[in-house]
Design an enzyme around this catalytic site. Structure first.
Site, PDB file in Angstrom:
ATOM      1  N   CYS A  62      -6.992  -4.211   3.327  1.00 57.30           N
ATOM      2  CA  CYS A  62      -6.469  -2.714   2.734  1.00 57.30           C
ATOM      3  C   CYS A  62      -5.245  -2.568   3.623  1.00 57.30           C
ATOM      4  O   CYS A  62      -5.240  -2.523   4.819  1.00 57.30           O
ATOM      5  CB  CYS A  62      -7.433  -1.892   2.736  1.00 57.30           C
TER       6      CYS A  62
ATOM      7  N   TYR B   9       1.013  -0.687  -6.202  1.00 53.31           N
ATOM      8  CA  TYR B   9      -0.290  -0.488  -6.999  1.00 53.31           C
ATOM      9  C   TYR B   9       0.218   0.332  -8.522  1.00 53.31           C
ATOM     10  O   TYR B   9      -0.555   0.043  -9.223  1.00 53.31           O
ATOM     11  CB  TYR B   9      -0.779   0.498  -6.029  1.00 53.31           C
TER      12      TYR B   9
END
Length: 410
Positions: free
Chosen positions: A109, A277
């Site tokens: 992440c 994203y």
């Protein structure tokens, strides 16, 4: 149900078949049927009997990032739920201390990764413990819902099978939770919410999204903060008395650059950090086209700035650089393929490439990067994007980042 019956019949047939390949495929199919079809039906029946899936299961339906899109298919992130601060004030609930706090992260992440880099840069690894989850998402509460998220594994545990049922994912560098003995990050959110309610600070709601990073308070058994921006700044400013001995640590958020850092963070976050994203999780061509155009306009902007100065805000490395770097280091290995960000690679931007080499070679930053975890997280956690969990070979970005850079004289 019919599907449940079929799943068990498939298992029985598989046991009788002499062909190993066929039997393995049927086993896999049965497992997928049981995990992907039977459970929702079971929850639905419980809901009909008990007034809703959430009440039947005892928890609220949960989300992952793939579910956070608007009616036009654009990614819209939900805000972080826990935003407590750590302060020296006499009446502060959470005060700086060594050994009181614990950081939960994934190397995969980028938001958690920036916090780990800050922890390293400030030499706080002895003051604040760290646990590292497995990069491949799993069902976090299979008895209640279909949420997929972060889980803990012990070194030496068998490989994890991705949610699609294909592949076996094994990694080094896992650090289990030795504070709460949790098996999932979700459990930490639920535990923290319950403890907050007992302490009179909350309503017992853990939210719907169980993300990393998580900064945990061992004293109260609650989440202090799960917003990476806050955690990064807390590490930068509130724990300097607990740094391990050595040279002065960098100030990643100096007062005289705060305004400039915030301006840079704004466009870097919206168009690059979150921009990749927006491309990868877009659910319409229009949403993707908007995101990809904006992404490359702002990569060009960063390339131009870095043609004239060593860092985004001048001659001083700041949190803005850490935040941008965590996206750039993943770009050629993951985002160019997985998120369809393929108009141009970072390796084709001379200044961005050398900037990445410079940051990667900065003590504390390179150690926070685990490309094996990064690639295996993205390529194995979202069946809708990569059903068979195939991890591409990639260009070996890490070896390139070890090469000499040209930034020191700028």
């Amino acid at each position: 149900s019919c599907m449940a019956s079929f799943g068990y019949v498939a298992l029985m047939i598989a046991a009788l078949l002499p062909c190993r390949g066929v039997s393995r495929n049927i086993f896999r199919s049965a497992a997928v049927l049981r995990s992907g079809l039977v459970r929702p039906r079971t929850i639905a029946m419980a809901a009909a009997a008990g007034g809703g899936a959430a009440s039947a299961a005892g928890v609220k339906p949960s989300l992952d990032t793939l579910a956070e899109t608007d009616k036009d298919g654009r990614l819209v992130r939900s805000p972080s739920l826990f935003r407590n601060q750590i302060s020296d004030e006499p009446d502060a609930r959470f005060k700086p201390a060594t050994g009181r706090y614990h950081l939960y992260v994934s190397y995969g992440c980028p938001w958690a990764n920036r916090c780990l880099a800050a922890l390293n840069l400030k030499r706080l690894r002895k003051a604040i413990g760290v646990s590292v989850v497995h990069p491949t998402w799993q069902l976090t509460s299979p008895e209640t819902d279909e949420h997929k998220g972060w889980t803990f594994r012990n070194p030496g545990d068998p490989p994890l099978v991705p949610p699609s049922g294909y592949g076996e994912i094994e990694v080094d560098g896992l650090v289990p939770d030795d504070v709460n003995k949790a098996k999932t990050i979700r459990y930490l959110y639920e535990l923290a919410a319950a403890n907050e309610q007992k302490l009179g600070h909350g309503n017992g709601d853990p939210g719907k999204k169980f993300s990393v990073p998580v900064l945990w308070d061992k004293e109260e058994g609650v989440i202090v903060n799960n917003e990476s921006e806050d955690i990064l700044r807390l590490f930068n400013a509130k724990f300097n008395d607990f740094s391990e001995p050595g040279p002065a640590t960098p100030d990643l958020y100096p007062d005289h650059l705060v305004s400039q850092i915030q301006k840079v963070n704004s466009w870097v976050y919206d168009h690059i950090n979150n921009g990749v994203y927006k491309c990868g999780f877009a659910k319409s061509q229009k949403a993707y086209d908007e995101a990809i155009e904006s992404l490359y306009i702002h990569l060009d902007k960063a390339e131009d700035i870095l043609s004239r100065q060593r860092y985004l805000c001048g001659s001083t490395m700041t949190e803005a650089d850490i935040r941008l770097f965590m996206t750039l280091v993943r770009f050629d290995e993951v985002y160019a393929v997985y998120f369809k960000c393929n108009k141009k690679l970072i390796s084709q931007y001379p200044n961005l490439l050398n900037y990445c080499r410079d940051l990667y070679q900065t003590p504390g930053i390179g150690e926070s990067i685990n490309m094996d975890h990064i690639k295996k997280h993205y390529y194995t956690s979202h069946p809708i994007l990569n059903h068979y969990a195939i991890v591409p070979a990639g260009p070996n970005v890490i070896e390139d980042l070890k090469k000499p850079h040209n930034r020191a004289g700028m």
